[in-house]
Write a protein that holds these residues in place. Structure first.
Motif, PDB file in Angstrom:
ATOM      1  N   LEU A  36       9.914 -42.288 -38.269  1.00 58.00           N
ATOM      2  CA  LEU A  36       9.662 -43.743 -38.400  1.00 58.00           C
ATOM      3  C   LEU A  36      10.755 -44.655 -37.281  1.00 58.00           C
ATOM      4  N   TRP A  39       9.095 -43.777 -33.856  1.00 54.69           N
ATOM      5  CA  TRP A  39       8.101 -44.672 -33.411  1.00 54.69           C
ATOM      6  C   TRP A  39       8.428 -46.229 -33.046  1.00 54.69           C
ATOM      7  N   GLN A  40       9.383 -46.612 -33.969  1.00 59.57           N
ATOM      8  CA  GLN A  40       9.789 -47.947 -33.524  1.00 59.57           C
ATOM      9  C   GLN A  40      10.373 -48.334 -32.140  1.00 59.57           C
ATOM     10  N   HIS A 195       9.635 -50.787 -46.293  1.00 60.21           N
ATOM     11  CA  HIS A 195       8.545 -50.441 -45.494  1.00 60.21           C
ATOM     12  C   HIS A 195       7.322 -51.680 -45.577  1.00 60.21           C
ATOM     13  N   LEU A 198       7.267 -52.925 -41.825  1.00 59.83           N
ATOM     14  CA  LEU A 198       7.035 -51.926 -40.980  1.00 59.83           C
ATOM     15  C   LEU A 198       5.358 -52.001 -40.873  1.00 59.83           C
ATOM     16  N   SER A 202       2.995 -53.212 -37.665  1.00 49.54           N
ATOM     17  CA  SER A 202       2.121 -52.302 -37.065  1.00 49.54           C
ATOM     18  C   SER A 202       0.810 -53.000 -37.279  1.00 49.54           C
ATOM     19  N   ARG A 219       0.185 -47.892 -36.253  1.00 57.99           N
ATOM     20  CA  ARG A 219      -0.346 -48.334 -37.706  1.00 57.99           C
ATOM     21  C   ARG A 219      -0.634 -47.053 -38.617  1.00 57.99           C
ATOM     22  N   MET A 222       2.820 -45.220 -39.276  1.00 57.29           N
ATOM     23  CA  MET A 222       3.356 -46.107 -40.293  1.00 57.29           C
ATOM     24  C   MET A 222       2.984 -45.858 -41.855  1.00 57.29           C
ATOM     25  N   VAL A 226       5.746 -43.544 -44.063  1.00 59.96           N
ATOM     26  CA  VAL A 226       6.434 -44.313 -45.030  1.00 59.96           C
ATOM     27  C   VAL A 226       6.333 -43.835 -46.480  1.00 59.96           C
TER      28      VAL A 226
END
Length: 313
Positions: A36, A39-40, A195, A198, A202, A219, A222, A226
């Motif tokens: 996570l 990716w962020q 979450h 996020l 996304s 997306r 995520m 999560v």
């Protein structure tokens, strides 16, 4: 102008290459929290590259912007960026990137507005199905709500002063022993890690730019990661077998584990992951991945400052 083009190219390159590299990574399912974070950082690097490219393009095109951006800079630094070259192209690029930034903000605002509307609607429906008893006052903090229903289900309803953890009587009948505690820990894991934010971010990027693969992949990952992260929160407290059996009990009647297409096709993989008990990465490798991901958004900043550093020599 060269810096603007370099930053634009860096953003495009990151958007194309990073999702392919992450899709081949064999550690993401073992460390969903680290995945996570990675990716962020990747998405932040893409957005930052485009924002810096817009800034330098606007500075090259318009003297007013240049005076604000380079006000405290020495003359040698301003000359190093060659801001007087290619002004028409700089203006076009700045306008296009600014429009993309405004569109991103609009999509994020729309997503937040829709999310709030959905939460209000679900809260009203919840209040109808589970009203406050006479004399009961709404309290701040988490509230556990039990709904009458044959379908086994549990979910977290965020927002407001009183976030709600909802579970149906069908789930209470199916979950045995510590399985109920594991499900509640799973939902609380979503809440503590926020979450929902996020997922909103996304969704806003993917809906606003449907032709950009990195945002669509963001997306999808995520939504998957999560759930894996919340599974790990529950498994660390109550064991992998407990949360795996709880997921089976909650979803057995929905056809998720059958041969046909299912609404939540990723759930069997989540159960297999829990039962396989694949060990986590060692702390040193987790630290290296976290640090490497944190450096990705730094790359656009370094590219932006290269001419200034050379000029100051």
């Amino acid at each position: 102008m060269l810096v603007s083009l370099a930053l634009l190219a860096l953003g495009v390159l990151t958007a194309v290459v990073a999702p392919r590299l992450l899709s081949r990574a064999d550690w993401a399912e073992r460390e969903p929290v680290v995945a996570l974070w990675v990716w962020q950082c990747v998405v932040a690097a893409v957005l930052l590259s485009f924002a810096l490219s817009m800034t330098f393009s606007a500075a090259a095109a318009w003297q007013a912007v240049r005076g604000q951006v380079f006000a405290p800079a020495p003359h040698a630094v301003i000359e190093a960026y060659e801001l007087g070259a290619s002004r028409p192209w700089s203006a076009v690029l700045a306008v296009l990137l600014a429009a993309g930034g405004l569109w991103t903000g609009a999509m994020l605002g729309r997503e937040i507005g829709h999310a709030r509307a959905r939460r209000r609607q679900r809260r009203c429906e919840l209040l109808v199905r589970s009203p406050l008893v006479p004399g009961e006052e709404p309290t701040s903090g988490e509230r556990l709500v039990i709904l009458e229903g044959e379908r086994a289900d549990a979910w977290w309803l965020p927002g407001g002063r009183t976030p709600r953890l909802v579970i149906t009587t069908g789930a209470l009948r199916r979950l045995k022993g510590r399985q109920l505690d594991a499900v509640l820990a799973h939902e609380r894991g979503h809440a503590r890690a926020r979450h929902d934010w996020l997922l909103h971010c996304s969704a806003a990027l993917a809906d606003g730019f449907p032709g950009v693969p990195v945002f669509a992949a963001f997306r999808g990952e995520m939504h998957r990661l999560v759930e894996l992260a919340a599974d790990d929160v529950a498994s660390r407290r109550f064991g992998r077998l407990t949360i795996a059996l709880a997921l089976v009990e909650l979803n057995e009647d929905r056809g998720v584990f059958g041969p046909g297409p299912a609404p939540d096709a990723g759930l069997p993989q989540r159960v297999d992951r829990l039962l396989s008990a694949t060990p986590r990465l060692n702390p040193a490798r987790r630290l290296r991945l976290t640090a490497a991901a944190a450096l990705v958004p730094v790359l656009p900043v370094l590219v932006a400052f290269v001419p200034a550093l050379r000029a100051l020599g």
